[in-house]
Design an enzyme around this catalytic site. Structure first.
Site, PDB file in Angstrom:
ATOM      1  N   HIS A 239       0.846  -1.190   0.000  1.00 56.69           N
ATOM      2  CA  HIS A 239       0.000   0.000   0.000  1.00 56.69           C
ATOM      3  C   HIS A 239       0.882   1.240   0.000  1.00 56.69           C
ATOM      4  O   HIS A 239       2.113   1.148   0.131  1.00 56.69           O
ATOM      5  CB  HIS A 239      -0.981   0.004   1.170  1.00 56.69           C
TER       6      HIS A 239
ATOM      7  N   ASP B 254      -0.646  -3.945   5.730  1.00 54.29           N
ATOM      8  CA  ASP B 254      -1.329  -3.462   6.933  1.00 54.29           C
ATOM      9  C   ASP B 254      -2.814  -3.775   6.830  1.00 54.29           C
ATOM     10  O   ASP B 254      -3.453  -3.529   5.801  1.00 54.29           O
ATOM     11  CB  ASP B 254      -1.132  -1.950   7.075  1.00 54.29           C
TER      12      ASP B 254
ATOM     13  N   ASP C 162       5.640   4.740   5.090  1.00 51.71           N
ATOM     14  CA  ASP C 162       6.576   3.798   5.703  1.00 51.71           C
ATOM     15  C   ASP C 162       6.727   2.524   4.889  1.00 51.71           C
ATOM     16  O   ASP C 162       7.511   1.643   5.247  1.00 51.71           O
ATOM     17  CB  ASP C 162       6.166   3.471   7.150  1.00 51.71           C
ATOM     18  N   HIS C 163       6.000   2.436   3.770  1.00 54.65           N
ATOM     19  CA  HIS C 163       6.117   1.274   2.893  1.00 54.65           C
ATOM     20  C   HIS C 163       6.674   1.627   1.510  1.00 54.65           C
ATOM     21  O   HIS C 163       6.981   0.718   0.736  1.00 54.65           O
ATOM     22  CB  HIS C 163       4.758   0.591   2.744  1.00 54.65           C
TER      23      HIS C 163
ATOM     24  N   HIS D 166       1.164   3.996   1.968  1.00 51.36           N
ATOM     25  CA  HIS D 166       1.611   4.773   3.123  1.00 51.36           C
ATOM     26  C   HIS D 166       3.133   4.900   3.082  1.00 51.36           C
ATOM     27  O   HIS D 166       3.842   3.982   2.650  1.00 51.36           O
ATOM     28  CB  HIS D 166       1.165   4.111   4.423  1.00 51.36           C
TER      29      HIS D 166
ATOM     30  N   HIS E  91      -7.830  -1.756   5.427  1.00 49.11           N
ATOM     31  CA  HIS E  91      -6.943  -0.712   5.934  1.00 49.11           C
ATOM     32  C   HIS E  91      -7.540   0.649   5.579  1.00 49.11           C
ATOM     33  O   HIS E  91      -8.559   0.736   4.880  1.00 49.11           O
ATOM     34  CB  HIS E  91      -5.547  -0.897   5.336  1.00 49.11           C
TER      35      HIS E  91
ATOM     36  N   HIS F  80       6.002  -5.516  11.708  1.00 45.33           N
ATOM     37  CA  HIS F  80       5.340  -4.215  11.732  1.00 45.33           C
ATOM     38  C   HIS F  80       4.954  -3.870  13.171  1.00 45.33           C
ATOM     39  O   HIS F  80       3.806  -3.581  13.493  1.00 45.33           O
ATOM     40  CB  HIS F  80       4.102  -4.223  10.820  1.00 45.33           C
TER      41      HIS F  80
END
Length: 304
Positions: A63, A211, A67-68, A65, A140, A269
């Site tokens: 996805h 996530d 942090d990915h 976001h 999510h 995570h």
């Protein structure tokens, strides 16, 4: 196949954990590396491993976001200076193409290798020579996906003793029998492969989820996996908080693993609120439900 966790933290990097990135090493015939997510500083993490960026030929983004994905432009750019010439295919949700192209364009970065960007959706199936990858949308705050990587069954072993018992000597003929459904010979007549090959070797199944909230409906997707990698951002006490922020707890990851009859669970995570002294408690929560659970740290290596 082997797994290396390059980043196991949630949201922001910490001293003990970088943000999300997982490397799947495909050994033997493939000799490639598939990367799942590419959080900030993933290429720095790679420097502490034996991974060669030029071997990375597929990148799967769960996805969008930060942090990915924030490490993706840097990794793609650096690969040009690290001997990478083969095509890289990036799979990710709608928007991943715009993100990559904008980052490379604005920074005037030029790649010395071809890149293919494929935007995925729920139900996407990716067919490779030795693998089939199934895509499932999770639960999510933004579209987030899980990947079920199914290794195709391999032909069984050649039954050498059976061949010898029929007077067929070892040599190039053995290779021909293994490669072809039937082989015509003057001395032994027609030899059928099915008579001299053992049962197919069952392929491994690895499921990597992005996530997500816990959802029992995902049981079928992860069912019978040899390895399930599942987020566990919060401990069991923070069940309500996990739901509010579209994440899962240690216990919820373990429940899904148990319901899906998987062989092994690795939770990752992990929120930065949990320090190293908390890890035993987090792991215990999961193992109380699903005993065959490990908790990943950065650079944790697992052979499948």
């Amino acid at each position: 196949m082997e797994i290396t966790f390059l980043g196991t933290g949630a949201g922001v990097p910490s001293k003990g954990r970088n943000v999300s990135a997982i490397a799947l090493h495909l050994l033997q015939e493939e000799n490639h590396i598939w990367l799942f997510d590419c959080g900030e500083a993933t290429q720095h993490q790679i420097l502490h491993t034996t991974i060669k960026p030029r071997k990375i030929n597929k990148i799967f983004i769960t996805h969008l976001h930060g942090d990915h994905i924030f490490g993706l432009p840097g990794l793609l750019s650096s690969r040009s200076f690290q001997g990478g010439e083969d095509t890289v295919t990036v799979y990710g949700p709608e928007g991943i193409k715009e993100f990559i192209k904008t980052a490379l364009h604005v920074s005037k970065s030029h790649l010395n290798y071809p890149i293919s960007i494929v935007e995925i959706k729920d139900g996407t199936i990716i067919d490779e020579d030795n693998f089939t990858i199934y895509v499932k949308e999770l639960e999510h705050g933004i579209p987030s996906f899980g990947f079920r990587i199914v290794e195709k069954d391999a032909p069984g072993e050649l039954l050498v003793e059976k061949l010898k018992a029929q007077g067929i000597p070892s040599g190039p003929l053995y290779g021909e029998i293994k490669k072809n459904e039937q082989v015509h010979t003057k001395e032994f007549g027609t030899l059928y492969r099915e008579n001299f090959i053992g049962p197919d070797k069952k392929g491994k199944i690895i499921t990597i989820l992005g996530d997500t909230r816990y959802n029992q409906n995902f049981t079928t997707f992860i069912e019978n996996s040899d390895l399930l990698i599942h987020e566990a951002t919060f401990n069991a006490e923070q069940k309500d908080l996990a739901y509010r922020y579209f994440h899962s707890t240690t216990e919820q990851a373990a429940m899904l693993a148990k319901e899906g009859n998987v062989k092994h669970l690795i939770i990752t995570h992990i929120s930065s609120r949990y320090l190293e002294q908390d890890h035993d408690d987090l792991l215990k929560e999961a193992r109380n439900i699903f005993p065959n659970t490990d908790l990943a740290m950065d650079f944790y290596h697992f052979k499948i």
